[in-house]
Design a protein around this motif. Structure first.
Motif, PDB file in Angstrom:
ATOM      1  N   ARG A 172       0.842  -1.192   0.000  1.00 21.72           N
ATOM      2  CA  ARG A 172       0.000   0.000   0.000  1.00 21.72           C
ATOM      3  C   ARG A 172       0.877   1.242   0.000  1.00 21.72           C
ATOM      4  O   ARG A 172       2.066   1.201   0.360  1.00 21.72           O
ATOM      5  N   HIS A 173       0.289   2.357  -0.407  1.00 26.58           N
ATOM      6  CA  HIS A 173       0.956   3.659  -0.350  1.00 26.58           C
ATOM      7  C   HIS A 173       1.103   4.093   1.103  1.00 26.58           C
ATOM      8  O   HIS A 173       0.178   3.947   1.907  1.00 26.58           O
ATOM      9  N   ASN A 174       2.247   4.660   1.432  1.00 25.84           N
ATOM     10  CA  ASN A 174       2.369   5.349   2.710  1.00 25.84           C
ATOM     11  C   ASN A 174       1.583   6.661   2.698  1.00 25.84           C
ATOM     12  O   ASN A 174       1.126   7.130   3.746  1.00 25.84           O
ATOM     13  N   ASP A 175       1.421   7.249   1.521  1.00 25.31           N
ATOM     14  CA  ASP A 175       0.646   8.462   1.337  1.00 25.31           C
ATOM     15  C   ASP A 175      -0.832   8.084   1.281  1.00 25.31           C
ATOM     16  O   ASP A 175      -1.340   7.600   0.268  1.00 25.31           O
ATOM     17  N   ALA A 176      -1.545   8.295   2.374  1.00 27.85           N
ATOM     18  CA  ALA A 176      -2.947   7.869   2.455  1.00 27.85           C
ATOM     19  C   ALA A 176      -3.818   8.548   1.404  1.00 27.85           C
ATOM     20  O   ALA A 176      -4.840   7.986   0.980  1.00 27.85           O
ATOM     21  N   ASP A 177      -3.428   9.734   0.933  1.00 30.27           N
ATOM     22  CA  ASP A 177      -4.222  10.446  -0.063  1.00 30.27           C
ATOM     23  C   ASP A 177      -4.223   9.745  -1.420  1.00 30.27           C
ATOM     24  O   ASP A 177      -5.066  10.058  -2.271  1.00 30.27           O
ATOM     25  N   MET A 178      -3.302   8.800  -1.647  1.00 25.60           N
ATOM     26  CA  MET A 178      -3.223   8.126  -2.944  1.00 25.60           C
ATOM     27  C   MET A 178      -3.866   6.746  -2.923  1.00 25.60           C
ATOM     28  O   MET A 178      -3.869   6.046  -3.941  1.00 25.60           O
ATOM     29  N   ARG A 179      -4.449   6.347  -1.817  1.00 25.10           N
ATOM     30  CA  ARG A 179      -4.949   4.978  -1.702  1.00 25.10           C
ATOM     31  C   ARG A 179      -6.261   4.744  -2.433  1.00 25.10           C
ATOM     32  O   ARG A 179      -6.602   3.596  -2.727  1.00 25.10           O
ATOM     33  N   ASP A 180      -7.014   5.798  -2.738  1.00 24.85           N
ATOM     34  CA  ASP A 180      -8.297   5.652  -3.424  1.00 24.85           C
ATOM     35  C   ASP A 180      -8.340   6.412  -4.738  1.00 24.85           C
ATOM     36  O   ASP A 180      -9.420   6.687  -5.253  1.00 24.85           O
TER      37      ASP A 180
END
Length: 266
Positions: A172-180
């Protein structure tokens, strides 16, 4: 240059002569070029910017033609904007030289009685799966890997001299804004090293030549951003290898089905 998350990069574009330009921070590099998933995400972002309203992404063909070591200019061409399908070409160039090409096809859902699935089997939950890179590793082998959390399920790490070219992970991305976001999906889908690497016994240079993938669902959400990823070597000869790359969500639904050709200097 300061390190930037992918969401920060996408929010920092400039428009020059009708083309988009994104920064290329050091934390997205692998050697003298950017990580391929990062480059592909920039091409996709430019394509989506070319048309005001687009249906979901259905497929893409990416060619990596030269290193991207500095911010590229990305031009777009709408090949067709039809009732059901829109196809957009993108070209990333540096000082006038082509560095990457992408053709993206977006399509509306169709009424159809056809429904075939390729579900993933149940796996141990990602939070309790062993880290792909040992937590006490003083430095990651490639800069861009710091942007992801990767857990090893099956297969071997690179240069293990394994009998098969195969690896399965949670990532998963560490950048939560890129997860969806669809750009985030594409940015993580090319994460793993070439599938031939587990069979090698020592490091060697490599370069992805192309990447072809289909996106099989409009719903690109998954629990806490975790994706089940599998890379499998199909064949390799004369310094070139072919591999299959798949991604499932945490419910076991196949979301991305792809294939890639890699040149191996070993």
């Amino acid at each position: 240059m300061t390190k930037l998350s992918l969401s920060q990069v996408l929010a920092s574009s400039d428009r020059l002569n009708g083309m988009l330009q994104f920064p290329v921070p050091p934390n997205w590099m692998q050697g003298r070029t950017t990580y391929g998933g990062f480059s592909s995400a920039l091409l996709l972002a430019a394509a989506r910017n070319a048309v005001d309203v687009l249906p979901p992404l259905r497929s893409a063909l990416i060619n990596f033609t030269a290193p991207i070591g500095s911010p590229p200019l990305i031009e777009t061409e709408v090949l067709r904007n039809g009732r059901n399908v829109t196809t957009i070409n993108t070209r990333a160039s540096i000082e006038g030289n082509t560095a990457a090409l992408g053709t993206f096809t977006f399509g509306k859902a169709q009424d159809s009685h056809v429904a075939f699935e390729h579900p993933a089997k149940a796996e141990i939950q990602p939070e309790i799966t062993e880290h792909y890179f040992p937590p006490d590793l003083p430095k990651l082998p490639i800069a861009f890997l710091e942007n992801f959390d990767v857990r090893l399920i099956d297969g071997a790490r690179p240069f293990a001299g394994a009998e098969r070219g195969y690896v399965k992970v949670w990532a998963r991305h560490n950048d939560a804004d890129m997860r969806d976001r669809i750009e985030g999906l594409i940015a993580i889908a090319d994460l793993l090293p070439p599938a031939i690497f587990p069979t090698l016994k020592k490091p060697g240079n490599n370069s992805s030549m192309n990447w072809i993938f289909n996106v099989l669902s409009e719903d690109i959400h998954t629990r806490d951003g975790w994706w089940l990823m599998e890379h499998q070597l199909t064949a390799g000869h004369d310094g070139y290898s072919s591999q299959v790359m798949r991604m499932w969500n945490t419910d076991g639904d196949l979301i991305v089905d792809g294939m890639q050709s890699v040149i191996i200097f070993v």
